[in-house]
Write a protein that holds these residues in place. Structure first.
Motif, PDB file in Angstrom:
ATOM      1  N   ALA A  92       1.572  -6.789  12.209  1.00  0.00           N
ATOM      2  CA  ALA A  92       1.566  -6.153  10.884  1.00  0.00           C
ATOM      3  C   ALA A  92       2.989  -5.933  10.389  1.00  0.00           C
ATOM      4  CB  ALA A  92       0.808  -4.837  10.937  1.00  0.00           C
ATOM      5  N   LYS A  93       3.870  -5.530  11.281  1.00  0.00           N
ATOM      6  CA  LYS A  93       5.268  -5.312  10.906  1.00  0.00           C
ATOM      7  C   LYS A  93       5.923  -6.612  10.455  1.00  0.00           C
ATOM      8  CE  LYS A  93       9.736  -3.938  12.867  1.00  0.00           C
ATOM      9  NZ  LYS A  93      10.456  -3.517  14.091  1.00  0.00           N
ATOM     10  N   LEU A  94       5.684  -7.685  11.207  1.00  0.00           N
ATOM     11  CA  LEU A  94       6.280  -8.968  10.862  1.00  0.00           C
ATOM     12  C   LEU A  94       5.697  -9.535   9.571  1.00  0.00           C
ATOM     13  CD1 LEU A  94       6.341 -10.473  14.455  1.00  0.00           C
ATOM     14  CD2 LEU A  94       8.350  -9.857  13.088  1.00  0.00           C
ATOM     15  N   ALA A  95       4.390  -9.323   9.373  1.00  0.00           N
ATOM     16  CA  ALA A  95       3.759  -9.795   8.133  1.00  0.00           C
ATOM     17  C   ALA A  95       4.334  -9.065   6.927  1.00  0.00           C
ATOM     18  CB  ALA A  95       2.248  -9.599   8.211  1.00  0.00           C
ATOM     19  N   ALA A  96       4.564  -7.761   7.064  1.00  0.00           N
ATOM     20  CA  ALA A  96       5.165  -6.989   5.976  1.00  0.00           C
ATOM     21  C   ALA A  96       6.583  -7.472   5.705  1.00  0.00           C
ATOM     22  CB  ALA A  96       5.163  -5.504   6.329  1.00  0.00           C
ATOM     23  N   GLN A  97       7.298  -7.815   6.753  1.00  0.00           N
ATOM     24  CA  GLN A  97       8.650  -8.334   6.606  1.00  0.00           C
ATOM     25  C   GLN A  97       8.641  -9.670   5.863  1.00  0.00           C
ATOM     26  OE1 GLN A  97      10.767  -8.252  10.293  1.00  0.00           O
ATOM     27  NE2 GLN A  97      12.559  -9.314   9.491  1.00  0.00           N
ATOM     28  N   ALA A  98       7.664 -10.510   6.180  1.00  0.00           N
ATOM     29  CA  ALA A  98       7.543 -11.798   5.482  1.00  0.00           C
ATOM     30  C   ALA A  98       7.302 -11.585   3.988  1.00  0.00           C
ATOM     31  CB  ALA A  98       6.415 -12.618   6.092  1.00  0.00           C
ATOM     32  N   ARG A  99       6.445 -10.621   3.654  1.00  0.00           N
ATOM     33  CA  ARG A  99       6.191 -10.330   2.233  1.00  0.00           C
ATOM     34  C   ARG A  99       7.456  -9.814   1.555  1.00  0.00           C
ATOM     35  NH1 ARG A  99       1.313  -8.513   4.534  1.00  0.00           N
ATOM     36  NH2 ARG A  99       2.008  -6.326   4.552  1.00  0.00           N
ATOM     37  N   ASP A 100       8.168  -8.906   2.227  1.00  0.00           N
ATOM     38  CA  ASP A 100       9.377  -8.333   1.643  1.00  0.00           C
ATOM     39  C   ASP A 100      10.451  -9.388   1.408  1.00  0.00           C
ATOM     40  OD1 ASP A 100       8.167  -5.863   1.702  1.00  0.00           O
ATOM     41  OD2 ASP A 100       9.176  -5.194   3.540  1.00  0.00           O
ATOM     42  N   LEU A 101      10.470 -10.405   2.247  1.00  0.00           N
ATOM     43  CA  LEU A 101      11.459 -11.473   2.127  1.00  0.00           C
ATOM     44  C   LEU A 101      11.043 -12.548   1.124  1.00  0.00           C
ATOM     45  CD1 LEU A 101      12.415 -11.926   5.898  1.00  0.00           C
ATOM     46  CD2 LEU A 101      13.926 -11.109   4.056  1.00  0.00           C
ATOM     47  N   GLY A 102       9.866 -12.399   0.521  1.00  0.00           N
ATOM     48  CA  GLY A 102       9.401 -13.385  -0.456  1.00  0.00           C
ATOM     49  C   GLY A 102       8.940 -14.680   0.162  1.00  0.00           C
ATOM     50  N   LEU A 103       8.392 -14.607   1.382  1.00  0.00           N
ATOM     51  CA  LEU A 103       8.004 -15.813   2.112  1.00  0.00           C
ATOM     52  C   LEU A 103       6.498 -16.007   2.175  1.00  0.00           C
ATOM     53  CD1 LEU A 103      10.536 -15.456   5.068  1.00  0.00           C
ATOM     54  CD2 LEU A 103      10.775 -16.874   3.017  1.00  0.00           C
ATOM     55  N   THR A 104       5.729 -15.166   1.517  1.00  0.00           N
ATOM     56  CA  THR A 104       4.280 -15.306   1.471  1.00  0.00           C
ATOM     57  C   THR A 104       3.848 -15.762   0.078  1.00  0.00           C
ATOM     58  OG1 THR A 104       4.020 -12.977   0.863  1.00  0.00           O
ATOM     59  CG2 THR A 104       3.931 -13.514   3.208  1.00  0.00           C
ATOM     60  N   ALA A 105       2.692 -16.423   0.015  1.00  0.00           N
ATOM     61  CA  ALA A 105       2.152 -16.908  -1.262  1.00  0.00           C
ATOM     62  C   ALA A 105       3.208 -17.685  -2.055  1.00  0.00           C
ATOM     63  CB  ALA A 105       1.604 -15.748  -2.089  1.00  0.00           C
ATOM     64  N   THR A 106       4.020 -18.449  -1.345  1.00  0.00           N
ATOM     65  CA  THR A 106       5.087 -19.199  -2.004  1.00  0.00           C
ATOM     66  C   THR A 106       4.542 -20.271  -2.938  1.00  0.00           C
ATOM     67  OG1 THR A 106       5.180 -20.542   0.014  1.00  0.00           O
ATOM     68  CG2 THR A 106       6.856 -18.828  -0.252  1.00  0.00           C
ATOM     69  N   ASN A 107       3.341 -20.748  -2.658  1.00  0.00           N
ATOM     70  CA  ASN A 107       2.753 -21.820  -3.459  1.00  0.00           C
ATOM     71  C   ASN A 107       1.960 -21.314  -4.649  1.00  0.00           C
ATOM     72  OD1 ASN A 107       0.780 -20.703  -1.703  1.00  0.00           O
ATOM     73  ND2 ASN A 107      -0.529 -22.488  -2.019  1.00  0.00           N
ATOM     74  N   MET A 108       1.869 -19.995  -4.818  1.00  0.00           N
ATOM     75  CA  MET A 108       1.040 -19.423  -5.879  1.00  0.00           C
ATOM     76  C   MET A 108       1.884 -19.094  -7.109  1.00  0.00           C
ATOM     77  SD  MET A 108      -1.927 -19.495  -4.527  1.00  0.00           S
ATOM     78  CE  MET A 108      -3.002 -18.421  -5.466  1.00  0.00           C
ATOM     79  N   PRO A 109       1.297 -19.249  -8.320  1.00  0.00           N
ATOM     80  CA  PRO A 109       2.051 -18.946  -9.537  1.00  0.00           C
ATOM     81  C   PRO A 109       2.351 -17.455  -9.666  1.00  0.00           C
ATOM     82  CG  PRO A 109      -0.252 -19.396 -10.057  1.00  0.00           C
ATOM     83  CD  PRO A 109      -0.081 -19.719  -8.605  1.00  0.00           C
TER      84      PRO A 109
END
Length: 388
Positions: free
Chosen positions: A42-59
């Protein structure tokens, strides 16, 4: 190198930094059925979101990052450097969905998924259909304001961690009888059950069970798009996923080249470095050269998609990218095990884990043989000049 912009390189660096943090967790995951200690994921997933690395393919209209296809490839390539599917937290929800989602789907499923609050899985593959989506036996029947779904799906990847399912079926009856439709279904809907959960070669926390749908009733609001649209979504999803498989294979091959090069440089055999043995040099040289060729191919295909290449050409080129990159990564992994020798057969070694994990890249999202058939078919229809 590769003509990347400053923005591209910044995104790539952020993804690399995060995946560098994931790598130390690989051995724990390997020893614990792919799971990490409580709270770590959960911590790493939150970090990925904070870094702008999730849903990169979505408008950006639905809260996504609005990245180019090349930028999505750059992020997924870095994710490919990590074993045990730990980098699957670099999420890529269905990019085709925003254009067709109705209000109910948008608010209930799509937006929460982009925010990282919900997770999807795909129930498409069937026991006797394999890669041939045109041969599905699952059915959907309209009944008033609902559809009734029936079928048994195999390899439903991530079913255990998802909370809703995309279910593809053949329409039985009505104007579009015999055509395919796609539905979004809550996983806890009555009539859905896990038949069994097979063990797979890799060690990851995402399971791939056989799932039965028996008279599962879903409201018509959960039909994605229109009746008969199912195959168009599947084809778009396959094009995207084939390119993402290729991207992750680049990352895996890069990690393996780095790891076996470092080992060979430090390993002494009879007073000589292993890296100075010509047969080992040949394996290192072939691996680096094939990685360079594959990366150049994948980046070029991504740029073509960003430029709006014809969809049929894109279909063939994504198949080329997956075919070449997955086969390349498999060869690199085999060489890496050989360079490491007995160490390469130990599960604590990255080469051993990748040797197992990369094998499936030549199977899922369409086996290598299917990719060759697609490429040859498009070559016959369009000619070499259209595809290169």
């Amino acid at each position: 190198m590769y003509g990347l912009s400053e923005t591209d390189r910044d995104l790539q660096a952020r993804a690399r930094a995060l995946t560098d943090e994931l790598i130390p967790h690989e051995e724990h995951a390997e020893a614990h059925d792919g799971e990490l200690p409580d709270g770590v994921e959960a911590k790493l997933a939150a970090q990925a979101r904070d870094l702008g690395l999730t849903a990169t393919n979505m408008p950006t209209s639905v809260g996504g990052r609005g990245c180019t296809t090349l930028q999505v490839v750059l992020v997924q390539e870095q994710g490919g450097r990590v074993t045990n599917a730990l980098a699957w937290l670099l999420t890529t929800p269905p990019a085709w969905w925003p254009a067709v989602a109705n209000d109910h789907q948008r608010e209930t499923f799509l937006l929460p998924t982009v925010r990282g609050e919900r997770e999807e899985c795909y129930a498409i593959t069937e026991e006797n259909a394999g890669s041939d989506l045109a041969d599905l036996q699952a059915t959907a029947v309209r009944d008033g304001d609902d559809y009734v779904l029936n079928g048994v799906k195999w390899h439903v990847t991530s079913y255990n961690v998802a909370d809703y399912v995309f279910f593809q079926a053949v329409l039985a009856g009505g104007e579009h009888a015999g055509e395919q439709a796609l539905f979004v279904v809550d996983k806890d809907a009555p009539g859905i059950s896990v038949v069994r959960t097979p063990a797979y070669t890799h060690t990851i926390a995402h399971h791939h069970p056989v799932v039965a749908f028996e008279d599962v009733r879903v409201p018509a609001t959960q039909l994605v798009g229109s009746e008969g649209d199912g195959m168009s979504f599947a084809y778009e999803w396959f094009r995207f996923e084939r390119l993402m498989v290729a991207a992750r294979c680049l990352g895996a091959a890069e990690r393996l080249v780095d790891e076996m090069s470092a080992f060979a440089a430090g390993r002494q055999i009879g007073g000589e470095r292993l890296a100075d043995k010509q047969l080992v040099q040949g394996m290192l040289a072939d691996s680096l050269t094939e990685l360079f060729a594959a990366r150049t191919l994948v980046y070029e295909v991504a740029r073509g998609l960003d430029a709006g290449v014809d969809v049929k050409v894109a279909h063939a080129q994504c198949s080329m990218a997956k075919l070449f990159s997955s086969e390349m990564a498999g060869r690199v992994a085999d060489r890496a095990v050989q360079v490491f020798g007995g160490r390469g057969y130990m599960r604590e070694n990255v080469a051993e884990r990748f040797f197992r994990e990369l094998r499936v890249e030549r199977i899922w999202e369409g086996a290598s043989e299917v990719q060759r058939a697609i490429i040859a078919d498009q070559l016959g229809k369009r000619g070499r000049a259209r595809l290169l």
